[in-house]
Design a protein around this motif. Structure first.
Motif: not given
Length: 274
Positions: A70-83, A232-247
């Motif tokens: 889950l961390l590999e496939e959905f790093p943002l939501p899973v990481s925020f769950f543990f936060l 290790d998880k949240i920052i690397p999961a943010i794509p360089a070309d992320a658009n408004i919809r993604w954010w």
């Protein structure tokens, strides 16, 4: 056994140590006491530790792989769950300080714990290598490494996997496990057990003698450990070309999972004395 299962399954999450989860679930004091006072009630302590270990091993062998996927496939939501889970445990931790209001000393001890754990997270990987060498020196280094691993296992907020990487032991240990190197694993295991017995006594003494200062520092440990999740998880999961919809979608989903994690650990902390 259920608490051991939760602790075991969460140990694969970066920034969430076994000690952290043990504190949030209200089992940390009992674990420390059962090890440091093992000879005072051998039968009772063996039964308690056996139930805990069975739950932990089942958790490591089952849900740990699911959480890793889950961390590999959905790093943002899973990481925020543990936060959310870490933040949700702070009120229960502060109750253990046995203080009704904050003091200047509380903030100082909190900052000491926070800075210490964040500093450990920035220790350079690869500068040390205790896995090389032969003969007596090599085995002595394994003993020292086992004690360091014990320190990382027992103290909340310190990532055991990161300490292994710093010591240059992570890859070597994985190879030893896959090759069933009984001598290597045995020496490391024995030294870790020795380290745990050496460390738990002073920790129990500080918890009983200075509960306020110790738990304020532990809160710093726990919050400081979340820096590894960001790094290790949240920052690397943010794509360089992320658009408004993604954010927008990512922020909304992360808020939902953060709240779920917060209330999940708040609900579990109600059973901390059971």
């Amino acid at each position: 056994m259920l608490k051991g299962f939760i602790i075991g399954s969460s140990m694969s999450v970066p920034g969430v140590s076994g000690g952290t989860m043990a504190i949030l679930l209200g089992i940390y004091d009992k674990l420390i006491s059962s090890i440091s006072n093992f000879l005072k009630d051998i039968k009772g302590n063996i039964l308690f530790l056996m139930k805990f270990c069975i739950g932990s091993f089942v958790g490591i062998g089952s849900l740990a792989f699911v959480i890793k996927w889950l961390l590999e496939e959905f790093p943002l939501p899973v990481s925020f769950f543990f936060l959310g889970a870490v933040i949700g445990g702070i009120p229960a931790l502060y109750k253990k300080t046995k203080e009704s209001s904050l003091r200047i000393s509380s903030v100082i001890y909190f900052l000491i714990g926070l800075i210490l754990v964040i500093s450990i997270g920035f220790l350079p990987v690869g500068n040390f290598d205790v896995s090389s060498g032969t003969g007596v020196t090599h085995f002595l280094m394994l003993l020292v490494t086992g004690i360091i691993i014990a320190l990382a296992l027992v103290l909340p907020g310190i990532s055991t996997s990161h300490m292994l990487l710093v010591l240059g032991m992570y890859d070597t240990m994985l190879i030893a496990i896959t090759k069933f190197d009984v001598v290597y694993i045995g020496i490391l295991g024995i030294s870790t057990v020795i380290g745990i017995f050496l460390i738990t006594k002073p920790i129990e003494w500080t918890l009983n003698k200075f509960p306020h200062q110790t738990y304020c520092m532990i809160i710093g440990f726990v919050l400081g450990s979340t820096s590894e999740i960001f790094r290790d998880k949240i920052i690397p999961a943010i794509p360089a070309d992320a658009n408004i919809r993604w954010w927008i979608s990512s922020i909304l989903i992360s808020i939902v999972t953060f709240v779920l994690g917060y209330y999940a650990i708040m609900s579990l902390s109600r059973f901390s004395n059971e």
